[in-house]
Structure formats: C-alpha cells, structure tokens
Design a protein around this motif. Structure first.
Motif, PDB file in Angstrom:
ATOM      1  N   GLY A 143       0.807  -1.204   0.000  1.00  9.16           N
ATOM      2  CA  GLY A 143       0.000   0.000   0.000  1.00  9.16           C
ATOM      3  C   GLY A 143       0.842   1.256   0.000  1.00  9.16           C
ATOM      4  O   GLY A 143       0.343   2.346  -0.303  1.00  9.16           O
ATOM      5  N   LYS A 144       2.114   1.154   0.322  1.00  7.68           N
ATOM      6  CA  LYS A 144       2.998   2.308   0.479  1.00  7.68           C
ATOM      7  C   LYS A 144       4.140   2.229  -0.509  1.00  7.68           C
ATOM      8  O   LYS A 144       4.737   1.173  -0.705  1.00  7.68           O
ATOM      9  N   GLY A 145       4.473   3.351  -1.139  1.00  8.23           N
ATOM     10  CA  GLY A 145       5.631   3.398  -2.017  1.00  8.23           C
ATOM     11  C   GLY A 145       6.927   3.489  -1.227  1.00  8.23           C
ATOM     12  O   GLY A 145       6.952   3.939  -0.075  1.00  8.23           O
ATOM     13  N   GLY A 146       8.014   3.036  -1.811  1.00 11.48           N
ATOM     14  CA  GLY A 146       9.321   3.182  -1.190  1.00 11.48           C
ATOM     15  C   GLY A 146       9.657   2.153  -0.128  1.00 11.48           C
ATOM     16  O   GLY A 146      10.612   2.339   0.633  1.00 11.48           O
ATOM     17  N   VAL A 147       8.915   1.049  -0.068  1.00  4.74           N
ATOM     18  CA  VAL A 147       9.192   0.038   0.957  1.00  4.74           C
ATOM     19  C   VAL A 147       9.998  -1.137   0.397  1.00  4.74           C
ATOM     20  O   VAL A 147      10.266  -2.100   1.116  1.00  4.74           O
ATOM     21  N   ALA A 165      -1.071 -13.145  -2.851  1.00  2.00           N
ATOM     22  CA  ALA A 165      -0.275 -11.925  -2.810  1.00  2.00           C
ATOM     23  C   ALA A 165       0.705 -11.957  -1.646  1.00  2.00           C
ATOM     24  O   ALA A 165       0.363 -12.403  -0.547  1.00  2.00           O
ATOM     25  N   VAL A 166       1.916 -11.497  -1.926  1.00  2.56           N
ATOM     26  CA  VAL A 166       2.890 -11.220  -0.871  1.00  2.56           C
ATOM     27  C   VAL A 166       2.876  -9.709  -0.668  1.00  2.56           C
ATOM     28  O   VAL A 166       3.028  -8.946  -1.628  1.00  2.56           O
ATOM     29  N   ILE A 167       2.680  -9.271   0.556  1.00  3.40           N
ATOM     30  CA  ILE A 167       2.542  -7.844   0.852  1.00  3.40           C
ATOM     31  C   ILE A 167       3.784  -7.361   1.577  1.00  3.40           C
ATOM     32  O   ILE A 167       4.186  -7.929   2.596  1.00  3.40           O
ATOM     33  N   ILE A 168       4.397  -6.313   1.021  1.00  3.69           N
ATOM     34  CA  ILE A 168       5.664  -5.784   1.547  1.00  3.69           C
ATOM     35  C   ILE A 168       5.404  -4.500   2.327  1.00  3.69           C
ATOM     36  O   ILE A 168       4.636  -3.633   1.882  1.00  3.69           O
ATOM     37  N   THR A 169       6.055  -4.373   3.472  1.00  2.00           N
ATOM     38  CA  THR A 169       5.945  -3.149   4.262  1.00  2.00           C
ATOM     39  C   THR A 169       7.282  -2.862   4.925  1.00  2.00           C
ATOM     40  O   THR A 169       8.200  -3.690   4.912  1.00  2.00           O
ATOM     41  N   VAL A 174      -0.576  -0.401   4.421  1.00  2.00           N
ATOM     42  CA  VAL A 174      -0.554  -1.844   4.180  1.00  2.00           C
ATOM     43  C   VAL A 174      -1.828  -2.496   4.706  1.00  2.00           C
ATOM     44  O   VAL A 174      -2.334  -3.459   4.111  1.00  2.00           O
ATOM     45  N   ARG A 175      -2.369  -2.003   5.791  1.00  2.00           N
ATOM     46  CA  ARG A 175      -3.659  -2.515   6.260  1.00  2.00           C
ATOM     47  C   ARG A 175      -4.735  -2.348   5.185  1.00  2.00           C
ATOM     48  O   ARG A 175      -5.577  -3.227   4.986  1.00  2.00           O
ATOM     49  N   LYS A 176      -4.691  -1.219   4.488  1.00  2.00           N
ATOM     50  CA  LYS A 176      -5.648  -0.995   3.399  1.00  2.00           C
ATOM     51  C   LYS A 176      -5.440  -2.022   2.289  1.00  2.00           C
ATOM     52  O   LYS A 176      -6.410  -2.509   1.692  1.00  2.00           O
ATOM     53  N   VAL A 206       2.891 -11.481   4.818  1.00  2.00           N
ATOM     54  CA  VAL A 206       3.462 -10.130   4.908  1.00  2.00           C
ATOM     55  C   VAL A 206       4.952 -10.239   5.194  1.00  2.00           C
ATOM     56  O   VAL A 206       5.386 -11.054   6.005  1.00  2.00           O
ATOM     57  N   VAL A 207       5.740  -9.401   4.505  1.00  2.00           N
ATOM     58  CA  VAL A 207       7.187  -9.327   4.723  1.00  2.00           C
ATOM     59  C   VAL A 207       7.522  -7.935   5.235  1.00  2.00           C
ATOM     60  O   VAL A 207       7.109  -6.930   4.649  1.00  2.00           O
ATOM     61  N   GLU A 208       8.270  -7.874   6.337  1.00  5.30           N
ATOM     62  CA  GLU A 208       8.747  -6.588   6.851  1.00  5.30           C
ATOM     63  C   GLU A 208      10.130  -6.329   6.272  1.00  5.30           C
ATOM     64  O   GLU A 208      11.106  -6.985   6.636  1.00  5.30           O
TER      65      GLU A 208
END
Length: 318
Positions: A65-69, A198-202, A212-214, A229-231
């Motif tokens: 959900g966020k750019g630059g992560v 989906a793999v979600i990156i934050t 990312v919650r969105k 989710v990957v931190e």
C-alpha cells in the motif's frame, strides 16, 4: 471495454462494468456514454488471457500500500531466487506502468521487445528467467509515462494476453503502490486463472503499516489470497561489528503485530543492507553476490516459509 473508450472517464465515473455505466448523472455529456451504455457481453480478451495463463502454474502478486518500501526489490530477488533452480521457468511481469524500475534492477536497460508469430517475446536475464515491462517500450529510460486509467489497463491486458512466456512454473507480478486501476485490472483479468495469492511488503513504521492494512483489506474484498506479509528494511546490521540498529522504529509492534491483528501470515524480516541497493543498481542478484550475508539468510527464511504449501509435494532450497 475500458480500453475502447474514446476519452478519459470523468472524475465520478461509475466504471465500465457497473450496472449504472452510461446511465448515472456523471455520465451526462461524457463522450463515452453511448459506448458504456451499450449491452455488455463477455470480454473476448479475458478468454484469451485465460488461455494464455494456462501455461503458468503459479501466479504471485507482490503488493504494497505504500511506495518506497522495497516492493520491486523484493520482486526481483524473489525471481532471482526461484530461477536458481534451473529446472524451473520463471517470469517477472512489471505492471508499475508509471514507475517501471524492473528493467534497471534486472540488468536489462536498453533492451526492447520483439514480436514473433506467437506474440510479444519477453526479455531474458537467464535461460529460465524472463521479464516484461513497459520500460522496454520507452525510447529513453527517463521518459515519463503520463497515462490515464484506460490506457494503463489496456497495456496490462495486452501483457497478459499477448506475451508469449511459453511454459512457466512461476509468474511474479510486480505492482505499483496503492489499490488503484492497475490492481483492480490485474485481479479482474486473472480472475479465472487461479492467482496463488499476494505477498505484501511493508517497512516497520506506522506510516507504512497504515497503508498496508488498506492493501490487506483490498485483497480480502476482491478475493485474492494473502500468502503473507514481509517486513522490509527491518533494522540495520553493521557489517563490521554485527550490531543491529533500528532505523525505522516499529512503535506499534511492526508488521508481525499487524499480521496477528489482521489474521494474516507473517513471513519474516529483511534487514537494511546498502549492498542490496548496489546490486539493484548494477542489475545483479544480491542472493548470488552475497550468499553469506544476514539479509540473504533472512531472504531465504522468507522464501522458504512462503512456499510451505508447496513443500508438501516437493522440497526446494533456494
């Protein structure tokens, strides 16, 4: 339908697939009104996409959900990692239309797309690793892609139905940040093609986790399974003293706590390493260039946890 519009949709367009398409107040005076109000039948392009995707065993979206992560960085390293098994064929599709960084990260700057009788040929990094991106269509790397939604959606559809991947074990799809046209399009176009998930990156800080919650809620609403989710950028390990410092402080527990709160799998943490950025700038696999680093160790933990569902049938080490 959307790629046949004669003008950009108005601000409050109900969407070409809506029952109010061509009938709502927002449609009054729109040049597309007659097109949108026409009876809607099955999109023949979706049949072509489904047929093309039959040769792809696993389809994985990489979202944030966020750019630059570090989403494109993760997509590239995941593709490199999968391709380390030379018995498997891997494809990387870049649908970040306005910010196509994949050609640079994969060391494919200056490459162009060739068209054969079977469709668009992707560009190959290795014999078993193919890439497709809008970056290959630009005259110059710094050219801006200034497109509205319908044109971006049309290109994504073309990538899916016209690119000849041959037989693929994995197709990794790198997406832009957010939950906008590109995300809705890729989900809609692959609806009948069995997306694995989906793999979600934050990154750890709250400003990223909020977005990312969105993204997680988006996946749940449109029916995309969440692999996990990957931190990313999770601490910095000094290469000299091996002491870890928190650069982005996880004030509310970071991605792991968020994953627990939202009942989705947490796959692991990848630390900050300046050599990852250098590898991307040089178009190289960080995992191969720095096999003994702490970040590579964490990448492998993430990749192996990510494919636990697959290991029931076959065990693979990356």
């Amino acid at each position: 339908m959307s790629d046949q519009l004669v003008a950009p949709p108005p601000e409050h367009c109900p969407g070409t697939q809506s029952e109010m398409s061509g009938k709502s107040a927002a449609c009054a005076g729109c040049p597309n009104q007659q097109i949108c109000a026409a009876p809607k039948g099955p999109d023949p392009d979706l049949v072509e996409i489904e047929e093309r995707m039959k040769s792809v065993k696993h389809k994985i979206l990489v979202l944030s959900g966020k750019g630059g992560v570090g989403k494109s960085t993760f997509s590239s390293q995941l593709s490199f990692a999968l391709a380390m098994n030379t018995e498997e064929q891997v494809g990387l599709l870049d649908i970040d239309i306005c910010g196509p960084s994949i050609p640079k990260i994969m060391g494919l700057e200056g490459e162009v797309i060739h068209i054969s009788g079977q469709g668009w040929d992707p560009v190959y990094v290795e014999d078993n690793l193919a890439v497709m991106s809008v970056g290959f269509l630009l005259d110059k790397e710094e050219d801006a892609v200034i497109w509205r939604g319908p044109k971006k959606n049309g290109l994504i559809k073309q990538f899916l139905k016209d690119v000849y991947w041959n037989e693929l074990d994995y197709l990794v799809v790198d997406t832009p940040p957010g939950t906008s046209d590109e995300h809705l399009s890729i989900v809609q176009y692959l609806k009948t093609s069995n997306i694995d998930g989906a793999v979600i990156i934050t990154s750890p800080q709250d400003v990223a986790l909020i977005d990312v919650r969105k993204e997680i809620n988006f996946c749940k609403k449109v029916g995309v399974p969440i692999i996990g989710v990957v931190e990313n950028m999770s601490g910095f390990v000094c290469p000299k003293c091996n002491k870890e410092s928190q650069i982005f402080i996880p004030t509310t527990g970071g991605a792991e706590q968020m994953s627990k709160d939202m009942n989705v799998p947490f796959l692991g943490r990848i630390p900050i390493d300046p050599l990852i950025a250098r590898s991307c700038d040089e178009g190289k696999s960080y995992l191969i260039s720095h096999p003994d680093s702490e970040a590579t160790k964490q990448y492998n933990i993430v990749f192996n946890s990510k494919y636990r569902y697959r290991k029931k049938k076959k065990t693979t080490n990356y």
